[in-house]
Write a protein that holds these residues in place. Structure first.
Motif, mmCIF file in Angstrom:
data_model
loop_
_atom_site.group_PDB
_atom_site.id
_atom_site.type_symbol
_atom_site.label_atom_id
_atom_site.label_comp_id
_atom_site.label_asym_id
_atom_site.label_seq_id
_atom_site.Cartn_x
_atom_site.Cartn_y
_atom_site.Cartn_z
ATOM 1 N N TYR A 119 5.244 12.770 4.781
ATOM 2 C CA TYR A 119 4.274 12.267 5.752
ATOM 3 C C TYR A 119 3.800 10.807 5.494
ATOM 4 O O TYR A 119 3.274 10.310 6.351
ATOM 5 N N ASP A 120 3.841 10.357 4.277
ATOM 6 C CA ASP A 120 3.380 8.968 4.239
ATOM 7 C C ASP A 120 4.423 8.082 4.716
ATOM 8 O O ASP A 120 3.620 6.718 4.864
ATOM 9 N N SER A 196 5.823 13.782 -2.529
ATOM 10 C CA SER A 196 6.298 12.856 -3.570
ATOM 11 C C SER A 196 5.019 12.436 -4.525
ATOM 12 O O SER A 196 4.198 11.821 -3.895
ATOM 13 N N GLY A 197 5.214 12.810 -5.808
ATOM 14 C CA GLY A 197 3.950 12.559 -6.824
ATOM 15 C C GLY A 197 2.813 13.328 -6.874
ATOM 16 O O GLY A 197 1.979 12.868 -7.720
ATOM 17 N N ILE A 198 2.789 14.301 -6.301
ATOM 18 C CA ILE A 198 1.832 15.387 -6.049
ATOM 19 C C ILE A 198 1.756 16.391 -6.999
ATOM 20 O O ILE A 198 2.781 16.901 -7.698
ATOM 21 N N GLY A 199 0.696 16.787 -7.587
ATOM 22 C CA GLY A 199 0.572 17.965 -8.638
ATOM 23 C C GLY A 199 -0.493 18.744 -8.216
ATOM 24 O O GLY A 199 -1.062 18.806 -7.313
ATOM 25 N N HIS A 219 -3.725 13.740 6.114
ATOM 26 C CA HIS A 219 -4.663 12.702 5.865
ATOM 27 C C HIS A 219 -5.598 13.063 6.967
ATOM 28 O O HIS A 219 -6.293 12.177 7.299
ATOM 29 N N ASP A 220 -5.648 14.110 7.410
ATOM 30 C CA ASP A 220 -6.639 14.728 8.324
ATOM 31 C C ASP A 220 -7.327 15.867 7.900
ATOM 32 O O ASP A 220 -6.641 16.867 7.469
ATOM 33 N N THR A 221 -8.617 16.074 8.032
ATOM 34 C CA THR A 221 -9.310 17.362 7.672
ATOM 35 C C THR A 221 -9.240 18.266 8.260
ATOM 36 O O THR A 221 -9.605 19.713 7.867
#
Length: 356
Positions: A119-120, A196-199, A219-221
């Protein structure tokens, strides 16, 4: 009399031919369009953001076009026709019509537009589809699987054959990820919530999976309606990034999350346990596989599989399982070949454990 019959047959054949050659155009919300993945339907378009988000249609005809708009012009899509990747599409910014398939043989076909990138790299909106022929009822899948993961699940750098392990969009192919390979094997509808990069306790950026796991778009609540999709199996493959970052005391996220001291094993285990409990609250009947690997978080002597096992044991839930991929023992992220090895491993585990 014979001339009249002949004329009638000619008219009938022309009528049938006209139907077969007719173009059918439908809006994004037509019920004959199947959306795989967490795809919210907005006011004017369907929104694809997560890895593996797909548009799937069954049709009788020779060509398909789609009207799309890509947020950044950086996403890649596999165009899959009758189960085989026919080409790769990189839609541009701005609303535009794209030919997804042409010159197909007459008859029934299936087309899938599969989002390779995470998504980024941006969202893509689909407004309509046009078929030179006729849309048929949407596909029906035999199973349902949902994934929560990081770069391994996204397929980051799986197509970088240079050894540089580049995280560019050009080298990311979620279609080749173990997650999608496994889903395809079982003819499963797949949702893939990965970044990617998430924990779970810490990421390379300022949010973690527990912050976004329930969002329609990361990126949306706006919250996702979990009633729209109920998986039979949920696979959680997280902690690889945590395993690096809990030791990176100079990293800004370490300082922000932990201060000066590394987290205790008890803290790590409790955070994992709470995340799994959140997933269980959404899917009371699902089988949950708490997985890890195949990068160095599963190498010999790593405490991270132990943390996961202790968290699962504490939950005392007979429908929560652990499964750890063997350490691949090569640099960088899993290649396509290594992703396939992971898929073979997971497929065998699911067949053995759940008799699929």
């Amino acid at each position: 009399m014979m001339k009249k019959i002949g004329c009638l047959l000619l008219v009938f054949n022309c009528f049938i031919s006209a139907i077969c050659c007719a173009q059918e155009t439908v809006d994004f919300n037509n019920p004959k369009i199947f959306y795989m993945g967490r795809v919210p339907l907005r006011d004017t378009a369907a929104e694809l953001s997560w890895t593996g988000a797909s548009v799937i249609i069954n049709f009788k005809g020779t060509a398909v076009k789609a009207t799309l708009n890509d947020e950044k012009g950086l996403n890649y899509y596999n165009v899959v026709i009758d189960g085989k990747v026919a080409n790769v599409l990189k839609p541009a910014q701005g609303e535009k019509e794209y030919t997804l398939a042409s010159g197909l043989s007459k008859g029934k076909h299936q087309l899938q537009l599969f989002k390779r990138t995470e998504y980024d790299w941006g969202r893509t909106w689909i407004f309509s589809l046009s078929v030179d022929g006729q849309l048929l009822p949407p596909p029906v899948f035999k199973h349902r699987i949902e994934y929560y993961g990081d770069s391994i699940t996204c397929g980051m750098a799986d197509e970088d054959t240079t050894g540089k392990d580049r995280g560019d969009n050009d080298f990311e192919n979620g279609f080749a990820s173990y997650a999608n390979v496994t889903a395809r094997y079982f003819n499963a509808d797949m949702h893939c919530i990965a970044k990617s990069g998430i924990g779970i306790t810490i990421s390379w950026f300022d949010y973690v999976m527990p912050d976004i796991y329930d969002r329609a778009y990361a990126h949306d609540t706006t919250r996702w309606d979990f009633n729209k999709f109920t998986p039979e199996i949920v696979v959680i493959n997280l902690f690889q990034n945590d395993s690096w970052l809990v030791k990176a005391k100079d990293h800004e996220q370490f300082k922000k999350v932990f201060g000066n001291n590394s987290p205790t094993p008890q803290f790590i285990i409790s955070r994992y346990r709470e995340f799994v409990k959140n997933i269980r609250s959404k899917y009371p009947e699902a089988k949950i596989i708490c997985a890890l690997g195949s990068m160095d978080a599963t190498q010999a002597g790593s405490p991270w599989p132990v943390y996961i096992q202790e968290a699962v044991d504490a939950l005392n839930d007979t429908n929560i399982y652990t499964h750890f991929f063997a350490y691949k023992n090569t640099p960088g992220h899993p290649s396509v070949k290594e992703q396939n090895a992971m898929a073979d491993d997971l497929i065998a585990y699911i067949k053995r454990t759940f008799k699929w």
